[in-house]
Design a protein around this motif. Structure first.
Motif, PDB file in Angstrom:
ATOM      1  N   GLU A  19       0.788  -1.640  -0.258  1.00  0.00           N
ATOM      2  CA  GLU A  19       0.314   0.128  -0.138  1.00  0.00           C
ATOM      3  C   GLU A  19       0.895   0.725  -0.123  1.00  0.00           C
ATOM      4  OE1 GLU A  19      -3.840   1.946   2.724  1.00  0.00           O
ATOM      5  OE2 GLU A  19      -2.847   0.133   3.645  1.00  0.00           O
ATOM      6  N   ARG A  20       1.637   0.998   0.472  1.00  0.00           N
ATOM      7  CA  ARG A  20       3.075   2.554   1.342  1.00  0.00           C
ATOM      8  C   ARG A  20       4.052   3.085  -0.601  1.00  0.00           C
ATOM      9  NH1 ARG A  20       5.286   4.730   4.797  1.00  0.00           N
ATOM     10  NH2 ARG A  20       6.679   7.200   4.273  1.00  0.00           N
ATOM     11  N   VAL A  21       4.133   1.421  -1.134  1.00  0.00           N
ATOM     12  CA  VAL A  21       5.147   1.913  -1.977  1.00  0.00           C
ATOM     13  C   VAL A  21       4.786   1.458  -3.243  1.00  0.00           C
ATOM     14  CG1 VAL A  21       7.188   1.410  -0.273  1.00  0.00           C
ATOM     15  CG2 VAL A  21       6.913  -0.482  -1.893  1.00  0.00           C
ATOM     16  N   GLY A  22       3.928   0.118  -3.296  1.00  0.00           N
ATOM     17  CA  GLY A  22       3.795   0.471  -4.293  1.00  0.00           C
ATOM     18  C   GLY A  22       3.902  -2.046  -5.416  1.00  0.00           C
ATOM     19  N   HIS A  23       5.268  -1.653  -5.665  1.00  0.00           N
ATOM     20  CA  HIS A  23       5.589  -2.551  -5.489  1.00  0.00           C
ATOM     21  C   HIS A  23       6.434  -3.693  -4.615  1.00  0.00           C
ATOM     22  CE1 HIS A  23       8.396  -0.582  -7.784  1.00  0.00           C
ATOM     23  NE2 HIS A  23       7.180   0.135  -7.610  1.00  0.00           N
ATOM     24  N   VAL A  24       7.123  -4.717  -4.845  1.00  0.00           N
ATOM     25  CA  VAL A  24       8.004  -5.899  -4.214  1.00  0.00           C
ATOM     26  C   VAL A  24       9.174  -5.941  -5.022  1.00  0.00           C
ATOM     27  CG1 VAL A  24       9.566  -6.537  -2.338  1.00  0.00           C
ATOM     28  CG2 VAL A  24       7.590  -5.071  -2.242  1.00  0.00           C
ATOM     29  N   GLU A  25      10.653  -4.952  -5.574  1.00  0.00           N
ATOM     30  CA  GLU A  25      11.284  -6.373  -6.552  1.00  0.00           C
ATOM     31  C   GLU A  25      12.228  -7.352  -5.497  1.00  0.00           C
ATOM     32  OE1 GLU A  25       9.105  -3.986  -8.260  1.00  0.00           O
ATOM     33  OE2 GLU A  25      10.907  -3.447  -7.136  1.00  0.00           O
TER      34      GLU A  25
END
Length: 249
Positions: free
Chosen positions: A79-85
């Motif tokens: 919710e805070r950063v949108g995506h995680v790689e």
């Protein structure tokens, strides 16, 4: 966002146990490489931006041994950063240094819950989104103790051995997905955790390292930064040793 180039600039990386020690060093290096670093830890109030040298994209209070806590943190992070790689599963505890026949039952369960269960929980929440995106890098922190076995720390060694096996299994499940899963197997490292160990245990560990010194946090962070990058493109399910010549297989 371009994730096909050699670097990781602009990617989001979660580092568990990232408030201090090895996790903090990894977070700092990833931030220097241009990542937006998210810190997960049991006590994020201790995070000091000035001492760390970077501003995290997010801070989440997480107990990795509790799946519900991990799921809440994952949802809040997205919710805070949108995506995680990138997911770096570093959170861990040492447990006592004592022979198996005297090892406290509660300590055994806790060490395995954090060091092995925590890795499973974090991978369990991260892999669906990474698979859907067709890209991801997971780096699990195991230990040379998990490959060799070390007297006095059977729970720690068992958990870290489990991390190696889990890494290999998950890597094969994800081999054709664009999500690569590797782990590192460091020897004892110069951190504040040395204060929790007996002088005898520390001396015995150092004596095993042919280079005659302990590993540094910066050396670990450099290795993780490469494993977590697109440049590591054809290696998955591998345990990268950082052993100063100690590793023999």
């Amino acid at each position: 966002m371009d994730i096909t180039g050699p670097g990781i600039k602009g990617q989001v990386a979660i580092v568990t146990g990232g408030v201090r020690g090895i996790g903090l060093g990894i977070g700092r290096r990833l931030a220097q490489e241009g990542c937006r670093v998210v810190i997960w830890d049991r006590d994020v109030s201790a995070f000091d931006t000035e001492r760390a040298g970077f501003m995290p994209a997010d801070l989440q209070r997480v107990d990795v041994s509790d799946f519900d806590s991990v799921q809440r943190a994952w949802d809040a992070t997205l919710e805070r950063v949108g995506h995680v790689e990138i997911m770096v599963n570093n959170a861990g505890i040492n447990g006592p240094v004592t022979p198996v026949w005297e090892y406290p039952l509660e300590a055994w369960s806790r060490v395995l819950a954090v060091n092995l269960g925590g890795v499973f929980h974090c991978c369990r929440v991260a892999t669906p989104a990474m698979r859907a995106a067709g890209y991801g890098r997971i780096v699990n922190v195991a230990s040379a103790a998990g490959k060799e076995g070390v007297p006095g720390i059977a729970a720690y060694a068992a958990a870290k051995h489990g991390v190696v096996g889990f890494t290999k299994s998950l890597a094969r499940e994800l081999a054709d997905s664009g999500v690569l899963v590797n782990c590192i197997a460091p020897v004892m490292t110069e951190t504040d955790l040395l204060k929790e160990m007996t002088p005898e245990h520390i001396a015995a560990s150092k004596a095993k390292i042919p280079m005659g010194r302990f590993l540094t946090v910066e050396e670990i962070a450099a290795m993780v930064a490469w494993i977590a990058s697109p440049e590591c493109s054809f290696t998955t399910g591998f345990a990268f040793d950082l052993s100063g010549g100690r590793a023999n297989y």
